[in-house]
Design a protein around this motif. Sequence first.
Motif, mmCIF file in Angstrom:
data_model
loop_
_atom_site.group_PDB
_atom_site.id
_atom_site.type_symbol
_atom_site.label_atom_id
_atom_site.label_comp_id
_atom_site.label_asym_id
_atom_site.label_seq_id
_atom_site.Cartn_x
_atom_site.Cartn_y
_atom_site.Cartn_z
ATOM 1 N N LYS A 176 0.818 -1.207 0.000
ATOM 2 C CA LYS A 176 0.000 0.000 0.000
ATOM 3 C C LYS A 176 0.856 1.263 0.000
ATOM 4 N N GLY A 177 0.618 2.147 -0.980
ATOM 5 C CA GLY A 177 1.324 3.419 -1.054
ATOM 6 C C GLY A 177 2.781 3.331 -1.461
ATOM 7 N N ALA A 178 3.236 2.163 -1.855
ATOM 8 C CA ALA A 178 4.647 1.970 -2.217
ATOM 9 C C ALA A 178 4.869 2.206 -3.715
ATOM 10 N N GLU A 204 -3.247 -1.041 -2.826
ATOM 11 C CA GLU A 204 -3.878 0.282 -2.856
ATOM 12 C C GLU A 204 -2.846 1.410 -2.898
ATOM 13 N N ASP A 205 -3.038 2.332 -3.853
ATOM 14 C CA ASP A 205 -2.167 3.504 -4.032
ATOM 15 C C ASP A 205 -0.727 3.132 -4.393
ATOM 16 N N LEU A 229 -3.428 -5.440 -10.408
ATOM 17 C CA LEU A 229 -3.705 -4.216 -9.665
ATOM 18 C C LEU A 229 -4.883 -4.514 -8.742
ATOM 19 N N ASN A 230 -4.544 -4.875 -7.510
ATOM 20 C CA ASN A 230 -5.557 -5.384 -6.570
ATOM 21 C C ASN A 230 -6.067 -4.349 -5.583
ATOM 22 N N GLY A 231 -5.473 -3.143 -5.599
ATOM 23 C CA GLY A 231 -5.912 -2.102 -4.674
ATOM 24 C C GLY A 231 -6.385 -0.869 -5.414
ATOM 25 N N ALA A 232 -7.301 -0.135 -4.810
ATOM 26 C CA ALA A 232 -7.800 1.097 -5.414
ATOM 27 C C ALA A 232 -6.649 2.061 -5.689
#
Length: 386
Positions: A176-178, A204-205, A229-232
């Motif tokens: 996430k966010g990386a 995500e992100d 792409l598994n996250g929003a």
Amino acid sequence: MKKVDLNDFKFEGLEHAPVEDLSTLNDEDKEQLLMAGVDVDSEDVSGTFMQVDHSNVHCGSTDKDVEVMDIKKALEKYDGLPDYYFNLIDKDKDEFTKSAADNLHGGYFIRTKKGAKIERPVQSCLFLKAEQSGQNVHNIVVVEEDSELHIITGCAAAHDEFTGAHFGISEFYVKKGAKLTFTMVHNWGENVTVRPRTVGVVEEDGVLLNNYVLMKRVKDLQSYPTIYLNGANAVARFNSVLVAPEGSYLDTGTRIIQNAPNTKAETISRTITTGGTIISRGHIQGNAVPARGHIECKGLLLGGGRIHAIPELEATVEGVELSHEAAVGKIAQEEIEYLMARGMDEDEATSTIVRGFLNVDIMGLPAKLQKEIDKQIEELDASDAM
């Protein structure tokens, strides 16, 4: 896909001693590695990994926030890496994954600390040195939450006439966010067979930027990484520059699966054949909305060869926005005449057009690597472009 006989290669007995200082490598090996984007004399890196045939000969990190280990040591240290090792790829997918699972020679495990922004790239090299070497590697990259990392991987053989095989499994985890920027440069030989198997997940992100450069002859390459792409708000962008001289057979592409809303997927490829065969694939699948994806594939034929562009778009829900642009042809005569009218001779005009076509500025590469790739582009023989 061309048939590969594993019996043609040596998968046992090609071990090498550790190399404490990579600057002590001989000049010929250094040159081959430099053409694969690896500068063993550089100190501007946060970690280094080198695999020669069946041995990890050098490995270490100079940044406390990034871990660089030999995969076999990582498996021992972390009880088999149950969260990552063969989690995205089936060991029994094909004979190449089976070979790597049954007889692992090495590969790298690279992981950032949560929130770390690694300013200097990690440099890795997978090198074939012994004639008829068959190399099985498994690479795992974990970019923890809110961290950033750039990996430059150079794959090379000891000389242009080298005979060997490289079977590489890679699993990417972008949390996430990386953000992960992964740049791969190939410098194989005219008798080398290459079968990478790559799968990645972006949460995500998260952002995955992938750059792939192949400018030199290779006998037979098949590469088709799949990214989920598994996250929003997850993003995946693939840029590739491929040149296929006579005798090369390249079957390459990228598959991006959009499983979450507000994801973005993009693949951009530039291909040139000077006598070889290129099959350029692209597949984007949209399974959530909103989602946007685009495939761009452009190819030039210089003096023969074959380019087969296969863009594929797949929407499974209403509202997905996917597009593609594909073009294959030769340099237009009017473009050459335009530049000649401004003082260039025919060869200079052709070379200028080729350099512009193979523009790698968008990749955001380190200056030294950019310079080396520009040098290889300059060396392209475009004399048959007409």
